[in-house]
Design a protein around this motif. Structure first.
Motif, PDB file in Angstrom:
ATOM      1  N   ASP A  92      -1.744  -5.438  -7.346  1.00 53.28           N
ATOM      2  CA  ASP A  92      -1.727  -4.982  -5.956  1.00 53.28           C
ATOM      3  C   ASP A  92      -3.104  -5.168  -5.322  1.00 53.28           C
TER       4      ASP A  92
ATOM      5  N   GLN B 196       0.833  -1.192   0.000  1.00 57.18           N
ATOM      6  CA  GLN B 196       0.000   0.000   0.000  1.00 57.18           C
ATOM      7  C   GLN B 196       0.873   1.250   0.000  1.00 57.18           C
ATOM      8  N   GLY B 197       0.238   2.405  -0.158  1.00 54.17           N
ATOM      9  CA  GLY B 197       0.963   3.661  -0.097  1.00 54.17           C
ATOM     10  C   GLY B 197       1.411   4.180  -1.456  1.00 54.17           C
ATOM     11  N   TYR B 198       0.939   3.555  -2.512  1.00 61.08           N
ATOM     12  CA  TYR B 198       1.227   4.007  -3.874  1.00 61.08           C
ATOM     13  C   TYR B 198       0.002   3.677  -4.704  1.00 61.08           C
ATOM     14  N   PRO B 199      -0.149   4.288  -5.872  1.00 54.32           N
ATOM     15  CA  PRO B 199      -1.336   3.975  -6.683  1.00 54.32           C
ATOM     16  C   PRO B 199      -1.366   2.480  -7.026  1.00 54.32           C
TER      17      PRO B 199
END
Length: 171
Positions: free
Chosen positions: A148, A140-143
């Motif tokens: 994902d 997590q923490g990115y597009p």
């Protein structure tokens, strides 16, 4: 990259004294206990001190190429055989008895050794992998891409947690 290829790589690394921790999508599938999707590479965490035996082992596997990808750094880069065998290597160094360091001296990340103390299986082989909680965190923490969303959904199912907003699978 098939589960058989992952096992072949891990066996070769073990034989040369280069213990690794499986991360990324294969790390998720290791926690789940079976392959849940196709994988284009194998993410591996390796102690920097084991880099030399790693190079010897992968050389014997036919891996002789460093593939330059956007964002690659000396502590995180891709090696491969020019075909289907691609390893995304993440080098770490111990900080103390509790933590590890990944990245540059100035902008690196410090995290607990426990993050890399998960256990799972790939192709029937027991493997060391990212812990469930840290695998969730690193996905997590990115597009998010479709892979994902898939991985985070599998991890949330394992943890009995709701899927975070933006990671829901379409359809």
């Amino acid at each position: 990259m098939s589960a058989d290829e992952v096992v072949r790589v891990l066996d070769a690394l073990d034989a040369h004294g280069a213990p690794v921790v499986v991360g990324g999508g294969w790390g998720v599938d290791a926690l789940v206990g079976h392959q849940t999707r196709e994988h284009s590479d194998l993410d591996l965490w390796l102690s920097a001190e084991a880099f030399e035996p790693f190079v010897v082992a992968v050389g014997e596997l036919g891996i002789d190429r460093l593939s330059a990808w956007p964002g690659d750094r000396p502590w995180n880069f891709v090696v491969g055989d020019g075909g289907l065998l691609r390893l995304d290597l993440h080098l770490v160094e111990p900080v103390d008895d509790v933590d590890l360091h990944h990245g540059s001296a100035i902008g690196g990340v410090r995290f607990p050794r426990a993050a890399l103390e998960g256990s799972g299986s790939v192709g029937g082989r027991v493997v060391r992998c990212e812990s469930l909680a840290w695998s969730q965190r690193w996905h997590q923490g990115y597009p998010p891409r479709d892979v994902d969303r898939h991985d985070v959904t599998r991890l949330c199912d394992l943890a009995g947690l709701p899927v975070p907003h933006g990671y829901e699978l379409d359809g």
